[in-house]
Design a protein around this motif. Structure first.
Motif, PDB file in Angstrom:
ATOM      1  N   THR A 224      -4.508  63.179 -37.693  1.00  0.00           N
ATOM      2  CA  THR A 224      -5.841  63.785 -37.740  1.00  0.00           C
ATOM      3  C   THR A 224      -6.901  62.713 -38.008  1.00  0.00           C
ATOM      4  OG1 THR A 224      -5.460  64.268 -40.071  1.00  0.00           O
ATOM      5  CG2 THR A 224      -5.007  66.020 -38.508  1.00  0.00           C
TER       6      THR A 224
ATOM      7  N   SER B  75      -5.576  62.715 -44.198  1.00  0.00           N
ATOM      8  CA  SER B  75      -4.933  63.904 -44.772  1.00  0.00           C
ATOM      9  C   SER B  75      -3.679  63.554 -45.561  1.00  0.00           C
ATOM     10  CB  SER B  75      -4.552  64.914 -43.678  1.00  0.00           C
ATOM     11  OG  SER B  75      -5.676  65.519 -43.158  1.00  0.00           O
ATOM     12  N   VAL B  76      -3.715  62.431 -46.267  1.00  0.00           N
ATOM     13  CA  VAL B  76      -2.552  62.060 -47.077  1.00  0.00           C
ATOM     14  C   VAL B  76      -2.822  62.461 -48.536  1.00  0.00           C
ATOM     15  CG1 VAL B  76      -1.726  60.188 -45.623  1.00  0.00           C
ATOM     16  CG2 VAL B  76      -3.494  59.712 -47.314  1.00  0.00           C
ATOM     17  N   TYR B  77      -1.749  62.682 -49.278  1.00  0.00           N
ATOM     18  CA  TYR B  77      -1.896  63.098 -50.673  1.00  0.00           C
ATOM     19  C   TYR B  77      -2.029  61.853 -51.547  1.00  0.00           C
ATOM     20  CZ  TYR B  77      -0.782  67.629 -48.868  1.00  0.00           C
ATOM     21  OH  TYR B  77      -0.831  68.784 -48.136  1.00  0.00           O
TER      22      TYR B  77
ATOM     23  N   ARG C 239       3.686  59.438 -40.819  1.00  0.00           N
ATOM     24  CA  ARG C 239       3.953  60.864 -41.032  1.00  0.00           C
ATOM     25  C   ARG C 239       4.014  61.609 -39.699  1.00  0.00           C
ATOM     26  NH1 ARG C 239      -0.859  63.655 -43.760  1.00  0.00           N
ATOM     27  NH2 ARG C 239      -1.565  63.651 -41.627  1.00  0.00           N
TER      28      ARG C 239
END
Lengths: 274, 309
Positions: free
Chosen positions: B83, B87-89, B148
């Motif tokens: 994206t 959008s990684v933690y 990912r």
């Protein structure tokens, strides 16, 4: 149902929330205040009020006479008016306050579950995975419900120990929890927690920030506050019958909210708000 | 060539705004397909529609044989999406991030550790795999997001603005990885970008989107020929033959520097005739370099056409 995916989301969220100092502080301070300090201090103070209560015996007799029969019957099993008063303080005064804790915990976690992902811009990565809308919904419910149940049961146990220690001088035995309290912890508190989270998840899915979700969802606290005021005013006592009835109503509302939530929780809707 | 994506009049409206407008295109297995357009042209919405996370208002699509509307869950097991924001933690380590997504994508349990290690190595994150991602640079986060997207070995990779907000070095890093995964692994890549240099370098074919519509579709060279009927050609002839060559070409030469001639406004298809005329007059032609319009030239030409129409 893909439980592996559900638990992956639950574990991940619990891990992340556990790193949030504000959340941890609220999870520590509130139960400590409502489960330990307030009941411990007040119950202890109540044990020393025997002489004062003796002078007010006639007034208290009238006060007890207006209580529901089940509560009156329970009070009559205690020998002195001091013991009766301690039971009232320990088991009934704090009942609505006790309910505030699972409610607030579930709402804190629930508000963070979707709106928090929005805020941290992590929702999109999750939405592109094969997890279904319903599985994601279940995961987000569990993230809020599990901590609420843990805090309720652990806090309830600690509360019982603290109350018995504080009242030992008056009671001379383990008298708490009584049946009404146990019913509240095992039946009503999980329902209230579920009520809070099912409402907050609905709101959280439509909010862009955690703050917005909390503001919108905080209306759910009102019924519990009303319950607290009603009990303090002597309008309603959380006897077993009342707890069972309120619990049934709460669970029915929860089911309705969950049904609406499951029907409307769509990744397309979530992503359109990004 | 096997078709992996096929759309027919795919349309998505948000209220009165049409984000994707009757999109019809085909993407073949193994190609790097570019979705070009400025912000708001409909690239991201197209990626969402093709992954079944948004439903179309009209039209249909088939991705890897799956209908994204009805089989979105199954489809997403076979696609990987990078994206625009990583959008990684940030509160988890790179390894923990990848393990979460290994579970979400259903990577076989006995292969999770091995696959995660492989991705960390391939995307140059192994050294800092245990650190929280919050401390990573933007380029590292983007590499993690790419890892990912690739973790479950998808058949199609959707990359939405993979180099947006990255510095040139980090962009090059990410682009090299895209080339690596597409060429070495033979995966189909759909690259949604407004970075025309990246598209020129990476894409086999492109679709130019404007207000949700495809305004041009083809290889960068095909688009160049469609939009630019005439081009500039540089011809190098033998020493001392420059002036004679100029005379033969009879005014077509716009500039001459020694033995190098520059011809303007030459039709691409007319280049062989030019060369034939020189050769027939015994001019030794050493090199012919057509200055083809870049994707950027094509894009801006299309933009101008759009504005004037």
């Amino acid at each position: 149902m893909n439980w592996r995916a559900i638990w992956a989301v639950v574990r991940k969220d619990l891990r992340l929330v556990s790193q949030n100092k504000n959340v941890i502080a609220s999870l520590t301070i509130m139960p400590l205040l409502f489960f330990v300090i307030m009941p411990g201090v007040l119950v202890y103070l109540s044990t020393g009020s025997g002489s004062v209560l003796g002078e007010m015996q006639s007034d208290l007799g009238e006060f007890f006479a207006n209580m529901p029969p089940s509560l009156r019957a329970e009070l009559q099993t205690y020998d002195t008016i001091g013991q009766q008063f301690t039971l009232l303080i320990a088991a009934y005064l704090f009942a609505p306050l006790f309910l505030m804790v699972p409610l607030m915990v579930s709402m804190t976690f629930g508000a963070d579950s979707i709106a928090g992902e929005h805020e941290r811009k992590t929702l999109e990565g999750l939405i592109y995975t094969p997890i279904t809308d319903f599985e994601l919904y279940v995961a987000k419910l569990l993230i809020a419900w599990i901590p609420a149940l843990i805090v309720t049961f652990v806090g309830g146990t600690i509360n019982a120990v603290v109350v018995n220690i504080a009242a030992w001088g008056q009671m001379g035995r383990v008298f708490f929890p009584n049946a009404a309290w146990l019913t509240m912890v095992l039946w009503l508190a999980p329902a209230i927690a579920a009520l809070g989270l099912s409402a907050i998840i609905l709101v959280s899915a439509r909010a862009k920030t955690v703050q917005e979700a909390v503001q919108l969802g905080s209306l759910v606290v009102l019924p519990v506050v009303l319950l607290l005021i009603a009990q303090l005013a002597g309008v309603v006592y959380l006897s077993i019958e009342v707890i069972l009835i309120v619990g049934v109503i709460a669970w029915l509302i929860v089911l309705a909210l969950l049904w609406v939530g499951a029907k409307t929780f769509r990744r397309g809707e979530l992503i359109a708000r990004l | 060539m096997n078709t992996v994506i096929e759309t027919h009049n795919l349309t998505r409206r948000f209220g009165t705004k049409t984000a994707v407008d009757r999109l019809s295109l085909t993407v073949y297995a193994g190609e790097v397909f570019g979705l070009l357009g400025h912000n708001g042209a409909g690239k991201t919405t197209t990626v969402r529609l093709l992954n079944g996370v948004l439903n179309p208002s009209d039209g249909s699509a088939l991705v890897l044989g799956f209908d994204p509307v009805k089989q979105g869950t199954e489809l997403r097991k076979h696609t990987g999406v990078l994206t625009e924001t990583p959008s990684v933690y940030e509160g988890l380590s790179a390894r923990e991030n990848l393990r979460v997504f290994a579970d979400l994508y259903g990577v076989p349990r006995d292969q999770v550790d091995q696959r995660v290690d492989q991705m960390l190595e391939q995307f140059k994150l192994a050294d800092r795999a245990k650190e929280k991602v919050g401390g990573y640079s933007k380029g590292m986060k983007q590499r993690l997001a790419l890892a990912r997207a690739f973790l479950h070995q998808p058949d199609i990779l959707f990359l939405d603005e993979p180099t947006a907000a990255l510095d040139p070095l980090a962009s090059k890093d990410v682009n090299d990885l895209i080339v690596q995964v597409s060429r070495d692994e033979g995966k189909t890549v759909v690259l949604a970008t407004h970075n025309l240099h990246d598209a020129q370098r990476l894409c086999d074919r492109v679709a130019v989107l404007e207000q949700g519509r495809v305004v041009a579709l083809g290889t960068p060279r095909e688009l160049a020929h469609q939009t630019h009927q005439s081009i500039t050609v540089e011809i190098e002839v033998a020493v001392g033959q420059g002036e004679r060559a100029k005379a033969i070409l009879n005014g077509a030469v716009s500039e001459i520097k020694g033995d190098k001639l520059t011809l303007s406004n030459v039709a691409y298809t007319g280049i062989p005739d030019v060369v034939a005329r020189l050769v027939s007059e015994k001019i030794a032609v050493f090199s012919v370099v057509p200055n083809e319009p870049s994707l950027e030239d094509v894009y801006f030409t299309l933009q101008k056409r759009g504005e004037s129409s």
